[in-house]
Scaffold this motif. Structure first.
Motif, PDB file in Angstrom:
ATOM      1  N   SER A  89     -50.750 -11.529  19.293  1.00  0.00           N
ATOM      2  CA  SER A  89     -51.018 -11.853  17.916  1.00  0.00           C
ATOM      3  C   SER A  89     -51.963 -13.423  18.361  1.00  0.00           C
ATOM      4  O   SER A  89     -52.770 -14.145  17.665  1.00  0.00           O
ATOM      5  CB  SER A  89     -50.395 -12.082  16.712  1.00  0.00           C
ATOM      6  OG  SER A  89     -49.184 -12.691  17.334  1.00  0.00           O
ATOM      7  N   GLU A  90     -51.239 -13.885  19.383  1.00  0.00           N
ATOM      8  CA  GLU A  90     -51.770 -15.633  19.631  1.00  0.00           C
ATOM      9  C   GLU A  90     -52.774 -15.629  20.462  1.00  0.00           C
ATOM     10  O   GLU A  90     -53.536 -16.593  20.939  1.00  0.00           O
ATOM     11  CB  GLU A  90     -50.538 -16.234  20.344  1.00  0.00           C
ATOM     12  CG  GLU A  90     -50.111 -15.688  21.863  1.00  0.00           C
ATOM     13  CD  GLU A  90     -48.898 -14.450  21.802  1.00  0.00           C
ATOM     14  OE1 GLU A  90     -48.363 -14.255  22.601  1.00  0.00           O
ATOM     15  OE2 GLU A  90     -48.766 -14.105  20.610  1.00  0.00           O
ATOM     16  N   LEU A 118     -52.837  -1.934  25.711  1.00  0.00           N
ATOM     17  CA  LEU A 118     -51.759  -1.012  25.939  1.00  0.00           C
ATOM     18  C   LEU A 118     -50.713  -1.249  24.651  1.00  0.00           C
ATOM     19  O   LEU A 118     -50.533  -2.192  24.233  1.00  0.00           O
ATOM     20  CB  LEU A 118     -51.182  -1.032  27.234  1.00  0.00           C
ATOM     21  CG  LEU A 118     -51.583  -0.680  28.234  1.00  0.00           C
ATOM     22  CD1 LEU A 118     -50.979  -1.113  29.505  1.00  0.00           C
ATOM     23  CD2 LEU A 118     -51.598   0.737  28.501  1.00  0.00           C
ATOM     24  N   ARG A 119     -50.279  -0.043  24.107  1.00  0.00           N
ATOM     25  CA  ARG A 119     -49.313   0.078  23.027  1.00  0.00           C
ATOM     26  C   ARG A 119     -47.896   0.287  23.686  1.00  0.00           C
ATOM     27  O   ARG A 119     -47.888   1.031  24.354  1.00  0.00           O
ATOM     28  CB  ARG A 119     -49.372   0.872  21.831  1.00  0.00           C
ATOM     29  CG  ARG A 119     -50.569   0.807  20.938  1.00  0.00           C
ATOM     30  CD  ARG A 119     -50.433   1.561  19.740  1.00  0.00           C
ATOM     31  NE  ARG A 119     -50.127   2.776  20.040  1.00  0.00           N
ATOM     32  CZ  ARG A 119     -50.968   3.777  19.699  1.00  0.00           C
ATOM     33  NH1 ARG A 119     -52.274   3.548  19.396  1.00  0.00           N
ATOM     34  NH2 ARG A 119     -50.364   5.038  19.739  1.00  0.00           N
ATOM     35  N   GLU A 121     -49.860  -7.908  12.875  1.00  0.00           N
ATOM     36  CA  GLU A 121     -50.634  -8.853  13.446  1.00  0.00           C
ATOM     37  C   GLU A 121     -51.571  -8.124  14.677  1.00  0.00           C
ATOM     38  O   GLU A 121     -52.717  -8.644  14.709  1.00  0.00           O
ATOM     39  CB  GLU A 121     -49.640  -9.953  14.165  1.00  0.00           C
ATOM     40  CG  GLU A 121     -48.996 -10.892  12.958  1.00  0.00           C
ATOM     41  CD  GLU A 121     -48.548 -11.994  13.535  1.00  0.00           C
ATOM     42  OE1 GLU A 121     -47.836 -11.717  14.890  1.00  0.00           O
ATOM     43  OE2 GLU A 121     -48.240 -13.031  13.068  1.00  0.00           O
ATOM     44  N   ARG A 122     -51.056  -7.221  15.246  1.00  0.00           N
ATOM     45  CA  ARG A 122     -51.960  -6.633  16.484  1.00  0.00           C
ATOM     46  C   ARG A 122     -52.903  -5.656  15.821  1.00  0.00           C
ATOM     47  O   ARG A 122     -54.157  -6.012  16.210  1.00  0.00           O
ATOM     48  CB  ARG A 122     -50.921  -5.712  17.079  1.00  0.00           C
ATOM     49  CG  ARG A 122     -51.597  -4.978  18.236  1.00  0.00           C
ATOM     50  CD  ARG A 122     -50.727  -3.740  18.800  1.00  0.00           C
ATOM     51  NE  ARG A 122     -51.229  -3.219  19.942  1.00  0.00           N
ATOM     52  CZ  ARG A 122     -50.790  -3.502  21.041  1.00  0.00           C
ATOM     53  NH1 ARG A 122     -50.311  -4.524  21.500  1.00  0.00           N
ATOM     54  NH2 ARG A 122     -51.500  -2.781  22.321  1.00  0.00           N
ATOM     55  N   ARG A 123     -52.807  -5.180  14.607  1.00  0.00           N
ATOM     56  CA  ARG A 123     -53.735  -4.522  14.027  1.00  0.00           C
ATOM     57  C   ARG A 123     -55.017  -5.257  13.618  1.00  0.00           C
ATOM     58  O   ARG A 123     -56.154  -4.916  13.426  1.00  0.00           O
ATOM     59  CB  ARG A 123     -53.272  -3.691  12.917  1.00  0.00           C
ATOM     60  CG  ARG A 123     -54.152  -2.740  12.245  1.00  0.00           C
ATOM     61  CD  ARG A 123     -53.620  -1.658  11.154  1.00  0.00           C
ATOM     62  NE  ARG A 123     -53.129  -2.213   9.837  1.00  0.00           N
ATOM     63  CZ  ARG A 123     -51.713  -2.719   9.761  1.00  0.00           C
ATOM     64  NH1 ARG A 123     -50.720  -2.098  10.770  1.00  0.00           N
ATOM     65  NH2 ARG A 123     -51.234  -3.289   8.843  1.00  0.00           N
ATOM     66  N   HIS A 124     -54.557  -6.541  12.873  1.00  0.00           N
ATOM     67  CA  HIS A 124     -55.434  -7.610  12.436  1.00  0.00           C
ATOM     68  C   HIS A 124     -56.312  -8.007  13.413  1.00  0.00           C
ATOM     69  O   HIS A 124     -57.501  -8.141  13.334  1.00  0.00           O
ATOM     70  CB  HIS A 124     -54.906  -8.760  11.671  1.00  0.00           C
ATOM     71  CG  HIS A 124     -54.203  -8.080  10.467  1.00  0.00           C
ATOM     72  ND1 HIS A 124     -53.377  -9.111   9.612  1.00  0.00           N
ATOM     73  CD2 HIS A 124     -54.465  -7.102   9.561  1.00  0.00           C
ATOM     74  CE1 HIS A 124     -53.126  -8.368   8.517  1.00  0.00           C
ATOM     75  NE2 HIS A 124     -53.782  -7.368   8.435  1.00  0.00           N
ATOM     76  N   ASP A 154     -56.956   1.320  21.996  1.00  0.00           N
ATOM     77  CA  ASP A 154     -55.737   0.847  21.570  1.00  0.00           C
ATOM     78  C   ASP A 154     -54.714   2.122  21.915  1.00  0.00           C
ATOM     79  O   ASP A 154     -54.443   2.950  20.841  1.00  0.00           O
ATOM     80  CB  ASP A 154     -55.407   0.229  20.249  1.00  0.00           C
ATOM     81  CG  ASP A 154     -54.152  -0.308  20.123  1.00  0.00           C
ATOM     82  OD1 ASP A 154     -53.350  -0.528  20.753  1.00  0.00           O
ATOM     83  OD2 ASP A 154     -53.345  -0.418  18.800  1.00  0.00           O
ATOM     84  N   GLU A 155     -54.141   2.306  22.926  1.00  0.00           N
ATOM     85  CA  GLU A 155     -53.426   3.663  23.225  1.00  0.00           C
ATOM     86  C   GLU A 155     -52.109   3.280  23.889  1.00  0.00           C
ATOM     87  O   GLU A 155     -51.953   2.000  24.658  1.00  0.00           O
ATOM     88  CB  GLU A 155     -54.238   4.486  24.014  1.00  0.00           C
ATOM     89  CG  GLU A 155     -55.062   5.543  23.004  1.00  0.00           C
ATOM     90  CD  GLU A 155     -54.369   6.507  22.420  1.00  0.00           C
ATOM     91  OE1 GLU A 155     -53.021   6.504  22.634  1.00  0.00           O
ATOM     92  OE2 GLU A 155     -54.832   7.111  21.424  1.00  0.00           O
TER      93      GLU A 155
END
Length: 434
Positions: free
Chosen positions: A339-340, A363-364, A394-397, A411-412
């Motif tokens: 997120s940062e 990578l997830r 936050e990652r999705r945003h 995003d996998e």
């Protein structure tokens, strides 16, 4: 030279007899006789040990290993003694390797040899060396053993796991690419170059009929197209400390390398050229290469890449890409977004988009997803679930903000990244985006 377990047991028995002789005088003579006899046998047995150079060996080791994949190593032992030798063999495996079946015990008759085969698996990429094998040889009565060094030093390399690349090649030759999950995309005219004229076939699009050729031949003729070639794919792996996290036994960086190998293999077969620019502690650059014969060059360039302990600087990556790659390219940024990263990543992407098409592949963490699905039984579990939900949001945003800036994203999970990235590349080619 060292004593064996048998000699130690005999000495222990002799010491017990010595204790008995201290208590009962009648055992003194027996203790002295057995001591002299044992000493005589020990001295005689020493001279039955094989001398240096009487035991030889050679090692057969693959020139390359795939990371995490077991491969066979064979050590062949021979000797010049006139009696069978009981040997214990332990090969000098590198510190970055794991092996099963060692040490190996074997009896070698005179004039014959013993081939010892075991499986080795490397857990770290790079160039490694097998040191000489240690061979322990017993004396005739088994009271002593000495150590011999055989087989010398053998060099080998541990490459990223290119099994998905080999599997894709085999499936492609069998015309079954979809078995792997890579979908053949419907071609659109924007990404096609004219190839040839051919007879009309049922199902051809009417817009592809060449009416001039049709009028000359008095039969329907269609135009055949092929995908645009000679485009550039630039792989930009994140080599910073965030990529050192383990995922399924391998680091996330190793999973990224596997995906890079597959996308490079597909792109080279498509007629495109592939280059590599590392950032985040690794300042290496492979200018774009072209042709299926260039795959070994990419392998040799990537096999000793390592994730460093330095932070990932996306601004630095963008500056290097803009400096080194002048021609328009599909820039594939492989990382694990946080997120940062929002501000710096947005600036870096905007700089590269002035010339290139940017694809952010992230990578997830599979372990975090598994924890989020675990049942909540205690307050600690609830707090952990809340933290994970906040992290995923936050990652999705962040990914949505990249898409709003017309940045392509993948995003996998680590296991699915190679196939997902390959499908995205084929989408780009089919859509004429590059």
């Amino acid at each position: 030279m060292r004593p064996t377990a048998l000699l130690l047991k005999l000495l222990t028995a002799w010491l017990v007899l010595a204790v008995a002789a201290c208590v009962w005088v009648s055992f003194v003579i027996l203790w002295q006789i057995t001591g002299g006899l044992l000493l005589f046998v020990m001295l005689v047995d020493v001279f039955t040990l094989p001398r240096r150079g009487r035991i030889t060996g050679k090692r057969s080791v693959p020139g390359r290993f795939a990371l995490g994949v077991k491969s066979q190593v064979t050590v062949t032992i021979t000797h010049a003694a006139n009696r069978p030798l009981a040997l214990e063999v332990f090969d000098g495996i590198p510190t970055a390797a794991e092996a099963e079946g060692l040490p190996h015990q074997v009896s070698v008759p005179p004039g014959e040899f013993a081939a010892i085969t075991y499986e080795a698996r490397f857990v770290r990429r790079g160039q490694h060396a097998f040191t000489p094998a240690h061979v322990l040889a017993d004396s005739l009565l088994g009271l002593w053993r000495n150590r011999h060094f055989v087989a010398g030093e053998s060099q080998t390399k541990a490459y990223p796991n290119y099994e998905p690349v080999v599997r894709f090649a085999m499936l492609a030759m069998a015309n079954r690419v979809e078995t792997m999950g890579i979908v053949k995309r419907r071609r659109m005219g924007a990404s096609l170059d004219f190839h040839q004229l051919r007879d009309y076939q049922d199902g051809d699009v009417l817009s592809r009929i060449d009416w001039k050729a049709t009028s000359r031949r008095s039969t329907l003729v269609s135009r055949d197209y092929e995908e645009t070639r000679n485009q550039t794919i630039l792989l930009v792996p994140d080599c910073g400390r965030r990529m050192r996290a383990l995922d399924g036994g391998l680091s996330q960086f190793d999973h990224c390398l596997n995906a890079m190998l597959l996308i490079a293999f597909i792109a080279l077969r498509q007629g495109d050229e592939v280059g590599v620019v590392g950032f985040g502690g690794v300042q290496r650059w492979l200018p774009p290469v072209k042709g299926a014969h260039s795959m070994p060059k990419i392998l040799n360039h990537l096999y000793n890449y390592e994730a460093s302990g330095e932070p990932s600087d996306f601004i630095e990556a963008a500056e290097r890409v803009m400096t080194l790659q002048r021609r328009r390219a599909l820039v594939i940024l492989l990382t694990n977004l946080r997120s940062e990263d929002g501000a710096t990543l947005a600036s870096a992407v905007s700089a590269m988009q002035r010339r290139h098409l940017v694809l952010a592949a992230t990578l997830r963490e599979q372990e975090l997803e598994q924890r989020a699905e675990a049942p909540i039984d205690h307050l600690h579990d609830a707090l952990q679930y809340g933290a994970l939900t906040h992290y995923f949001t936050e990652r999705r945003h962040l990914l949505e903000s990249l898409r709003s800036k017309r940045v392509l994203t993948v995003d996998e999970s680590a296991q699915m990244l190679p196939v997902a990235l390959a499908n995205k590349y084929l989408d780009v080619k089919a859509g004429g985006l590059l």
